[in-house]
Design a protein around this motif. Structure first.
Motif: not given
Length: 111
Positions: A35-40
């Motif tokens: 999720l963090r990777a997608h948001l970043s």
């Protein structure tokens, strides 16, 4: 695509430091690192929440809006999904410094 509802709010730690917390309702288990990777890929770092809390449903007030006061305070230790331990002496030293500054028990190299 698996996330049905979400709300992000600004919270404040004991030391007065502000942080973002995302509350997520999903039918599937969401991987926080993914999720963090997608948001970043879509948001600047300062807009990515520090904590993600999975809920069965968002609490609503009598008018049907999200009751932000009823949202639980995130468990800082439970939010360390994807913890990656320090590998070198330098990383261990930096993790130790941040643990003291942030008053948390465990800091990983990706935090």
């Amino acid at each position: 695509a698996d996330i049905r509802e979400t709300v992000v709010i600004a919270r404040e730690e004991e030391q007065g430091q502000a942080y973002l917390c995302a509350y997520i309702v999903s039918g599937e288990v969401i991987s926080v690192p993914e999720l963090r990777a997608h948001l970043s890929a879509q948001l600047p770092d300062y807009m990515i929440p520090s904590y993600f809390v999975a809920l069965d449903r968002l609490p609503l007030n009598s008018s049907g809006k999200v009751d932000r006061k009823a949202l639980p305070v995130p468990d800082r230790e439970a939010s360390l999904h994807g913890y990656e331990a320090p590998r070198t002496t330098e990383e261990a030293l930096m993790a130790s410094v941040w643990q003291d500054v942030l008053n948390v028990k465990r800091i990983g190299v990706q935090d």
